[in-house]
Design a protein around this motif. Sequence first.
Motif, PDB file in Angstrom:
ATOM      1  N   TYR A  32       0.835  -1.204   0.000  1.00 41.46           N
ATOM      2  CA  TYR A  32       0.000   0.000   0.000  1.00 41.46           C
ATOM      3  C   TYR A  32       0.872   1.257   0.000  1.00 41.46           C
ATOM      4  O   TYR A  32       1.840   1.353   0.759  1.00 41.46           O
ATOM      5  N   VAL A  33       0.516   2.212  -0.860  1.00 43.54           N
ATOM      6  CA  VAL A  33       1.261   3.470  -0.976  1.00 43.54           C
ATOM      7  C   VAL A  33       0.313   4.645  -0.774  1.00 43.54           C
ATOM      8  O   VAL A  33      -0.913   4.467  -0.704  1.00 43.54           O
ATOM      9  N   GLU A  34       0.881   5.853  -0.733  1.00 48.71           N
ATOM     10  CA  GLU A  34       0.114   7.029  -0.350  1.00 48.71           C
ATOM     11  C   GLU A  34      -0.728   7.628  -1.473  1.00 48.71           C
ATOM     12  O   GLU A  34      -1.818   8.126  -1.240  1.00 48.71           O
ATOM     13  N   SER A  35      -0.200   7.646  -2.703  1.00 43.11           N
ATOM     14  CA  SER A  35      -0.884   8.359  -3.783  1.00 43.11           C
ATOM     15  C   SER A  35      -0.528   7.736  -5.125  1.00 43.11           C
ATOM     16  O   SER A  35       0.355   6.874  -5.218  1.00 43.11           O
ATOM     17  N   TYR A  36      -1.206   8.202  -6.167  1.00 44.06           N
ATOM     18  CA  TYR A  36      -0.936   7.696  -7.512  1.00 44.06           C
ATOM     19  C   TYR A  36       0.522   7.896  -7.903  1.00 44.06           C
ATOM     20  O   TYR A  36       1.134   7.028  -8.537  1.00 44.06           O
ATOM     21  N   ASP A  37       1.094   9.059  -7.551  1.00 46.05           N
ATOM     22  CA  ASP A  37       2.479   9.358  -7.922  1.00 46.05           C
ATOM     23  C   ASP A  37       3.455   8.365  -7.310  1.00 46.05           C
ATOM     24  O   ASP A  37       4.561   8.162  -7.830  1.00 46.05           O
ATOM     25  N   ASP A  38       3.073   7.750  -6.183  1.00 48.09           N
ATOM     26  CA  ASP A  38       3.976   6.834  -5.489  1.00 48.09           C
ATOM     27  C   ASP A  38       4.015   5.444  -6.120  1.00 48.09           C
ATOM     28  O   ASP A  38       4.948   4.681  -5.865  1.00 48.09           O
ATOM     29  N   VAL A  39       3.002   5.111  -6.906  1.00 45.97           N
ATOM     30  CA  VAL A  39       2.891   3.747  -7.434  1.00 45.97           C
ATOM     31  C   VAL A  39       4.128   3.375  -8.249  1.00 45.97           C
ATOM     32  O   VAL A  39       4.747   2.330  -8.034  1.00 45.97           O
ATOM     33  N   TYR A  40       4.509   4.249  -9.193  1.00 47.89           N
ATOM     34  CA  TYR A  40       5.643   3.922 -10.055  1.00 47.89           C
ATOM     35  C   TYR A  40       6.947   3.902  -9.272  1.00 47.89           C
ATOM     36  O   TYR A  40       7.791   3.031  -9.490  1.00 47.89           O
ATOM     37  N   PHE A  41       7.136   4.857  -8.347  1.00 45.77           N
ATOM     38  CA  PHE A  41       8.381   4.866  -7.569  1.00 45.77           C
ATOM     39  C   PHE A  41       8.559   3.557  -6.814  1.00 45.77           C
ATOM     40  O   PHE A  41       9.632   2.930  -6.863  1.00 45.77           O
ATOM     41  N   TRP A  42       7.517   3.130  -6.094  1.00 43.11           N
ATOM     42  CA  TRP A  42       7.649   1.911  -5.301  1.00 43.11           C
ATOM     43  C   TRP A  42       7.756   0.676  -6.182  1.00 43.11           C
ATOM     44  O   TRP A  42       8.340  -0.336  -5.770  1.00 43.11           O
ATOM     45  N   ARG A  43       7.246   0.753  -7.402  1.00 41.27           N
ATOM     46  CA  ARG A  43       7.469  -0.327  -8.364  1.00 41.27           C
ATOM     47  C   ARG A  43       8.966  -0.457  -8.662  1.00 41.27           C
ATOM     48  O   ARG A  43       9.500  -1.559  -8.751  1.00 41.27           O
ATOM     49  N   THR A  44       9.681   0.695  -8.780  1.00 37.85           N
ATOM     50  CA  THR A  44      11.122   0.635  -9.035  1.00 37.85           C
ATOM     51  C   THR A  44      11.876   0.088  -7.831  1.00 37.85           C
ATOM     52  O   THR A  44      12.958  -0.478  -7.985  1.00 37.85           O
ATOM     53  N   VAL A  45      11.317   0.263  -6.633  1.00 37.58           N
ATOM     54  CA  VAL A  45      11.948  -0.281  -5.429  1.00 37.58           C
ATOM     55  C   VAL A  45      11.764  -1.798  -5.362  1.00 37.58           C
ATOM     56  O   VAL A  45      12.719  -2.545  -5.088  1.00 37.58           O
ATOM     57  N   LEU A  46      10.552  -2.251  -5.622  1.00 39.37           N
ATOM     58  CA  LEU A  46      10.170  -3.630  -5.322  1.00 39.37           C
ATOM     59  C   LEU A  46      10.407  -4.617  -6.458  1.00 39.37           C
ATOM     60  O   LEU A  46      10.521  -5.820  -6.216  1.00 39.37           O
ATOM     61  N   SER A  47      10.478  -4.141  -7.688  1.00 37.37           N
ATOM     62  CA  SER A  47      10.499  -5.058  -8.835  1.00 37.37           C
ATOM     63  C   SER A  47      11.698  -6.004  -8.818  1.00 37.37           C
ATOM     64  O   SER A  47      11.595  -7.150  -9.270  1.00 37.37           O
ATOM     65  N   ARG A  48      12.829  -5.557  -8.292  1.00 36.56           N
ATOM     66  CA  ARG A  48      14.027  -6.414  -8.296  1.00 36.56           C
ATOM     67  C   ARG A  48      13.869  -7.629  -7.392  1.00 36.56           C
ATOM     68  O   ARG A  48      14.649  -8.592  -7.479  1.00 36.56           O
ATOM     69  N   PHE A  49      12.862  -7.619  -6.501  1.00 39.47           N
ATOM     70  CA  PHE A  49      12.658  -8.728  -5.572  1.00 39.47           C
ATOM     71  C   PHE A  49      11.596  -9.711  -6.061  1.00 39.47           C
ATOM     72  O   PHE A  49      11.256 -10.657  -5.350  1.00 39.47           O
ATOM     73  N   GLU A  50      11.081  -9.487  -7.246  1.00 36.07           N
ATOM     74  CA  GLU A  50      10.099 -10.408  -7.809  1.00 36.07           C
ATOM     75  C   GLU A  50      10.801 -11.551  -8.531  1.00 36.07           C
ATOM     76  O   GLU A  50      11.819 -11.351  -9.189  1.00 36.07           O
ATOM     77  N   ASP A  51      10.237 -12.738  -8.396  1.00 33.75           N
ATOM     78  CA  ASP A  51      10.802 -13.908  -9.066  1.00 33.75           C
ATOM     79  C   ASP A  51       9.687 -14.909  -9.337  1.00 33.75           C
ATOM     80  O   ASP A  51       8.506 -14.540  -9.327  1.00 33.75           O
ATOM     81  N   ASP A  52      10.060 -16.160  -9.545  1.00 35.28           N
ATOM     82  CA  ASP A  52       9.055 -17.188  -9.849  1.00 35.28           C
ATOM     83  C   ASP A  52       8.200 -17.532  -8.639  1.00 35.28           C
ATOM     84  O   ASP A  52       7.185 -18.229  -8.772  1.00 35.28           O
ATOM     85  N   HIS A  53       8.583 -17.044  -7.470  1.00 31.45           N
ATOM     86  CA  HIS A  53       7.878 -17.418  -6.237  1.00 31.45           C
ATOM     87  C   HIS A  53       6.989 -16.309  -5.685  1.00 31.45           C
ATOM     88  O   HIS A  53       6.042 -16.591  -4.954  1.00 31.45           O
ATOM     89  N   ARG A  54       7.281 -15.053  -6.009  1.00 35.77           N
ATOM     90  CA  ARG A  54       6.487 -13.964  -5.431  1.00 35.77           C
ATOM     91  C   ARG A  54       6.466 -12.755  -6.358  1.00 35.77           C
ATOM     92  O   ARG A  54       7.359 -12.568  -7.194  1.00 35.77           O
TER      93      ARG A  54
END
Length: 344
Positions: A32-54
């Motif tokens: 969960y993020v604060e606003s629409y503008d935050d969605v893309y930023f946090w995507r850049t933070v979290l995407s590197r931790f995505e894999d076949d399991h999560r």
Amino acid sequence: MANRLKDNINSKYVEAANALRGKHTRQRIVAYVESYDDVYFWRTVLSRFEDDHRYFEVMLPSKVNLTRGKKSVLKNFLKGDGNGAEGEQRLGEDMIACVDADYDYLLQGATEQSRWVLSSPYVFHTYVYAIENYQCYAPSLHDVCVAVTLNDHRLFDFREYFRLYSEACFPLFVWSVWAYRTGQHSKFSLTDFNRVCDPGNFSVQQPEVSIVNVRRKVQTKVHELQRQYPNNKEQFLKLKDEIRQLGVTPQTTYLYMQGHHLFDTVVAPILTKVCNVLRQERQTEIYHAQAHSTQKRNEMSCYENSRQDIKVMLKKNTGYQQCPLFLRLQDDVGRYIAGVKNEK
């Protein structure tokens, strides 16, 4: 009924939903993020931790009443005494909250909201004041100018300017943090701080004039605060050392200033003036090129159609990903992921 059910969604609910989809399906983690503008930023933070399991799904806390902001995120998921006890009942391995640090990181638990942000292992914050500070990361600003003007001439040294600007603001910044830690912000607010630290009439040819202007205004305000709080010297020096230990240096103060102010009042106007000069350079090159007038007009038209809006490109800037504070944030997420893996 649907609204009440949604209001009680927690990490266990998401975990159960993941289980229903089968053990070979990727784990869905709601962020969960604060606003629409935050969605893309946090995507850049979290995407590197995505894999076949999560994988992560970045979303706003409410699609029903359109409430936004940090308070909405924390109120929904961290209700309680500010120590994260009840918050952890709603947040967890499958549901996290991602927020701007604002001053909460520097306040170090001096307020209830600061305690909420710092206490829960499932709340992640930016360390810098807000995502706008990352978008204004000085080493990345030349690339923004190139994207806007299609001119790679290093006309202006953004790193040096914001180093000097930060050093000029730092003494007053310590007073600003002190005011919010001690409840004196009604007498010295963020708005007051921003007003003093406004560079004013910036010039690409003589940027040092704006630094001198800021330094003069800061010194005047600091002397005023010293007269107003004559017994504060020891407390001020102690706080100065403490915020240095938290990672704030005189050379990086701009990263911890109010993000919207930095973006709209400081960085965007400077970029506009730098980009205007770079555009003029490119237009002059085309005008003086040895070519037929029709070819020049076509080239000029092509160039004008290729230019980009400064604020749009600044918002899309991802050059902050090499910033040490961004890497620190990703380390926090990495430790959280490692803990999830150990428990699964």
